[in-house]
Design an enzyme around this catalytic site. Structure first.
Site, PDB file in Angstrom:
ATOM      1  N   THR A 107       0.861  -1.178   0.000  1.00 43.99           N
ATOM      2  CA  THR A 107       0.000   0.000   0.000  1.00 43.99           C
ATOM      3  C   THR A 107       0.901   1.233   0.000  1.00 43.99           C
ATOM      4  O   THR A 107       2.127   1.136   0.134  1.00 43.99           O
ATOM      5  CB  THR A 107      -0.916   0.028   1.239  1.00 43.99           C
ATOM      6  OG1 THR A 107      -0.104   0.025   2.407  1.00 43.99           O
ATOM      7  CG2 THR A 107      -1.855  -1.168   1.265  1.00 43.99           C
ATOM      8  N   LYS A 136       7.772   1.940   3.492  1.00 46.70           N
ATOM      9  CA  LYS A 136       8.722   2.546   4.444  1.00 46.70           C
ATOM     10  C   LYS A 136       8.079   2.906   5.782  1.00 46.70           C
ATOM     11  O   LYS A 136       8.756   2.951   6.798  1.00 46.70           O
ATOM     12  CB  LYS A 136       9.295   3.847   3.856  1.00 46.70           C
ATOM     13  CG  LYS A 136      10.235   3.645   2.709  1.00 46.70           C
ATOM     14  CD  LYS A 136      10.846   4.967   2.269  1.00 46.70           C
ATOM     15  CE  LYS A 136       9.965   5.750   1.322  1.00 46.70           C
ATOM     16  NZ  LYS A 136       9.916   5.291  -0.052  1.00 46.70           N
ATOM     17  N   GLU A 160      13.386  -5.764   2.003  1.00 44.42           N
ATOM     18  CA  GLU A 160      14.589  -5.397   1.231  1.00 44.42           C
ATOM     19  C   GLU A 160      14.414  -4.090   0.470  1.00 44.42           C
ATOM     20  O   GLU A 160      15.339  -3.292   0.363  1.00 44.42           O
ATOM     21  CB  GLU A 160      14.954  -6.527   0.266  1.00 44.42           C
ATOM     22  CG  GLU A 160      16.176  -6.266  -0.606  1.00 44.42           C
ATOM     23  CD  GLU A 160      17.448  -5.982   0.208  1.00 44.42           C
ATOM     24  OE1 GLU A 160      17.779  -4.795   0.373  1.00 44.42           O
ATOM     25  OE2 GLU A 160      18.087  -6.928   0.676  1.00 44.42           O
ATOM     26  N   VAL A 163      14.589   0.741   1.358  1.00 49.61           N
ATOM     27  CA  VAL A 163      15.580   1.819   1.245  1.00 49.61           C
ATOM     28  C   VAL A 163      16.001   2.030  -0.209  1.00 49.61           C
ATOM     29  O   VAL A 163      15.952   3.145  -0.709  1.00 49.61           O
ATOM     30  CB  VAL A 163      16.804   1.545   2.155  1.00 49.61           C
ATOM     31  CG1 VAL A 163      17.913   2.566   1.902  1.00 49.61           C
ATOM     32  CG2 VAL A 163      16.395   1.591   3.624  1.00 49.61           C
ATOM     33  N   GLY A 218       8.467  11.201 -14.111  1.00 47.07           N
ATOM     34  CA  GLY A 218       7.867  10.253 -13.174  1.00 47.07           C
ATOM     35  C   GLY A 218       8.736   9.854 -11.994  1.00 47.07           C
ATOM     36  O   GLY A 218       8.420   8.920 -11.278  1.00 47.07           O
ATOM     37  N   GLU A 221       7.572  12.576  -6.625  1.00 40.09           N
ATOM     38  CA  GLU A 221       6.217  12.295  -6.178  1.00 40.09           C
ATOM     39  C   GLU A 221       5.294  13.403  -6.722  1.00 40.09           C
ATOM     40  O   GLU A 221       5.771  14.484  -7.073  1.00 40.09           O
ATOM     41  CB  GLU A 221       6.162  12.332  -4.637  1.00 40.09           C
ATOM     42  CG  GLU A 221       7.245  11.517  -3.941  1.00 40.09           C
ATOM     43  CD  GLU A 221       7.086  10.019  -4.119  1.00 40.09           C
ATOM     44  OE1 GLU A 221       5.940   9.552  -4.187  1.00 40.09           O
ATOM     45  OE2 GLU A 221       8.110   9.321  -4.211  1.00 40.09           O
ATOM     46  N   ASP A 232      11.788  11.854   2.359  1.00 38.96           N
ATOM     47  CA  ASP A 232      11.934  10.493   1.822  1.00 38.96           C
ATOM     48  C   ASP A 232      13.307   9.925   2.230  1.00 38.96           C
ATOM     49  O   ASP A 232      13.400   8.805   2.746  1.00 38.96           O
ATOM     50  CB  ASP A 232      11.788  10.555   0.291  1.00 38.96           C
ATOM     51  CG  ASP A 232      12.017   9.218  -0.370  1.00 38.96           C
ATOM     52  OD1 ASP A 232      11.229   8.289  -0.107  1.00 38.96           O
ATOM     53  OD2 ASP A 232      12.991   9.073  -1.141  1.00 38.96           O
ATOM     54  N   LYS A 236      14.570   6.782   5.112  1.00 44.75           N
ATOM     55  CA  LYS A 236      15.537   5.723   4.791  1.00 44.75           C
ATOM     56  C   LYS A 236      16.706   5.739   5.770  1.00 44.75           C
ATOM     57  O   LYS A 236      17.225   4.687   6.155  1.00 44.75           O
ATOM     58  CB  LYS A 236      15.991   5.889   3.339  1.00 44.75           C
ATOM     59  CG  LYS A 236      14.833   5.650   2.352  1.00 44.75           C
ATOM     60  CD  LYS A 236      15.132   6.166   0.945  1.00 44.75           C
ATOM     61  CE  LYS A 236      13.956   5.920   0.006  1.00 44.75           C
ATOM     62  NZ  LYS A 236      14.123   6.583  -1.299  1.00 44.75           N
ATOM     63  N   GLY A 333      11.053   2.446  -9.380  1.00 41.08           N
ATOM     64  CA  GLY A 333      10.687   1.822 -10.655  1.00 41.08           C
ATOM     65  C   GLY A 333       9.786   0.622 -10.428  1.00 41.08           C
ATOM     66  O   GLY A 333       9.905  -0.078  -9.434  1.00 41.08           O
TER      67      GLY A 333
HETATM   68  N1  HSE Z   1      10.590   9.663  -5.071  1.00 39.52           N
HETATM   69  C1  HSE Z   1      11.556   8.705  -4.612  1.00 39.52           C
HETATM   70  C2  HSE Z   1      12.888   9.062  -5.270  1.00 39.52           C
HETATM   71  C3  HSE Z   1      11.157   7.290  -4.939  1.00 39.52           C
HETATM   72  O1  HSE Z   1      12.938  10.004  -6.063  1.00 39.52           O
HETATM   73  O2  HSE Z   1      13.908   8.431  -4.986  1.00 39.52           O
HETATM   74  C4  HSE Z   1      11.403   6.243  -3.919  1.00 39.52           C
HETATM   75  O3  HSE Z   1      11.404   6.593  -2.586  1.00 39.52           O
END
Ligand code: HSE
Length: 352
Positions: A107, A136, A160, A163, A218, A221, A232, A236, A333
């Site tokens: 999700t 995450k 896995e 991150v 793409g 976000e 983000d 991580k 991806g």
């Molecule tokens: N928007 C994130 C990035 C994708 O650009 O790395 C994965 O967290």
């Protein structure tokens, strides 16, 4: 690996059916023969539930190619027909009623609450289901609790892809680098910002144009705040601190500065000094305390991280026995992240 042609069926329930979930299912179709021949693994998809698209449970197993065709035609999951299909259950009911060995949790990530994924995981673990996830939220906020629940219920929790998506780091540390003490971890943990900084340096592109291009391609976000303000990458870093360095820190315990304050002049000035700006996430143990941060750092061009261009992630692990090990690869991806789920599911199959 199963011996002498033995094939073991594993029942899978998938919660979330967006890009990553569909990527995983595509891999199951594409690699069906290899999974069976080489690993003695036959996945049986017994249920799928998605908040927006609906749900279906088929105890005998969903025909995955037909299901993918149905979903990519934009049809509701509830409308997928199969003998014995039960439609319309919510995600928790799907987990409770599916007789699955493994839950795939894909999700959307909510880094502030960890929901709804954390509730899904608690429910699955209580039933003794193992989990493969790329979400995450729960791993950032509730890692220790979820590990405890997994242990208590003899289930396996794999994450896995949380991150670096399909680029392996936890398996790398658990298998290839096991026995090493990891002293410090630092790297590029957000592809969008790495892409933007490169465009600003190499093509003199203004910050807003670089962001618009990342969105168009793409990487970013829809609301790019998580990327450009470092949230983000911060999630991580928290995960790496707690999972790899054994810390117990939250999102307020690390410094966070994004790239929105970096101008094209800053980037060009760094270039003139033979340096390069990168958004660096780092964490290390100092006297038993985690020091973690995400911030733009000017690196000398000789640093392996300085050479990492594009919407790519890279991490350097500083270890006591193997020295510095840097791994670089895609951090996002459909197929790459679908692969992260695939490898977790396969490893759960191997460990069960
Ligand atoms: N928007 C994130 C990035 C994708 O650009 O790395 C994965 O967290």
């Amino acid at each position: 690996m199963a011996g002498q042609g033995e094939i073991v069926q594993r029942k899978i329930v998938m919660i979330g059916c967006g890009v990553v979930g569909q990527g995983f299912l595509e891999i199951l179709v594409q690699k069906k023969e290899l999974l069976s021949k080489k690993f003695g693994f036959e996945p049986v998809l017994v249920g799928v539930s998605d908040m927006m698209k609906g749900s279906v449970m088929v105890p005998e197993g969903i025909d995955i190619p037909a299901f993918l065709e149905h979903v990519s035609a934009g049809k509701k999951i509830d409308e997928f027909s199969a003998p014995g299909a039960v439609a319309g259950l919510d995600s928790i009911a799907t987990i409770q009623q599916a007789d699955a060995d493994i839950m795939v949790e894909v999700t959307y990530t909510d880094i502030k609450t960890g929901e709804p994924a954390t509730s899904h995981m608690r429910e699955a673990l209580k039933k003794g289901m193992s989990i493969a996830t790329t979400n995450k939220g729960p791993i950032t906020l509730h890692f220790k609790e979820l590990c405890g629940l997994a242990e208590q219920n003899k289930a396996i929790l794999k994450y896995e892809g949380v991150v670096m998506s399909g680029t392996p780091i936890f398996d790398l540390l658990d298998y290839c680098l096991a026995v090493n003490d990891v002293k410090e971890i630092k790297g590029i943990l957000n592809g969008t910002t790495n892409f933007m900084l490169e465009k600003m340096e190499e093509e003199n592109m203004a910050y807003d144009d670089a962001l618009a291009l990342a969105q168009k391609l793409g990487f970013a976000e829809a609301d790019p705040t998580a990327d450009v303000e470092g949230f983000d990458a911060l999630a991580k870093v928290i995960i790496l601190s707690n999972v790899v360095l054994g810390g117990n820190i939250g999102t307020d315990d690390a410094e966070r500065i994004g790239i929105s304050g970096i101008t094209i002049e800053d980037v060009q000035q760094a270039k003139a000094e033979n340096m390069r700006y990168k958004l660096i996430g780092s964490t290390k143990l100092v006297d038993g305390k985690i020091i973690a941060s995400v911030k733009p750092v000017k690196l000398p061009l000789s640093d392996p991280l300085a050479g990492v261009g594009g919407a790519v992630n890279a991490l350097t692990f500083s270890t006591d026995l193997s020295g510095d090990i840097t791994i670089q690869g895609s951090g996002a991806g459909k197929i790459e992240t679908g692969f992260a789920i695939m490898i977790d599911v396969l490893n759960i199959h191997r460990e069960l």
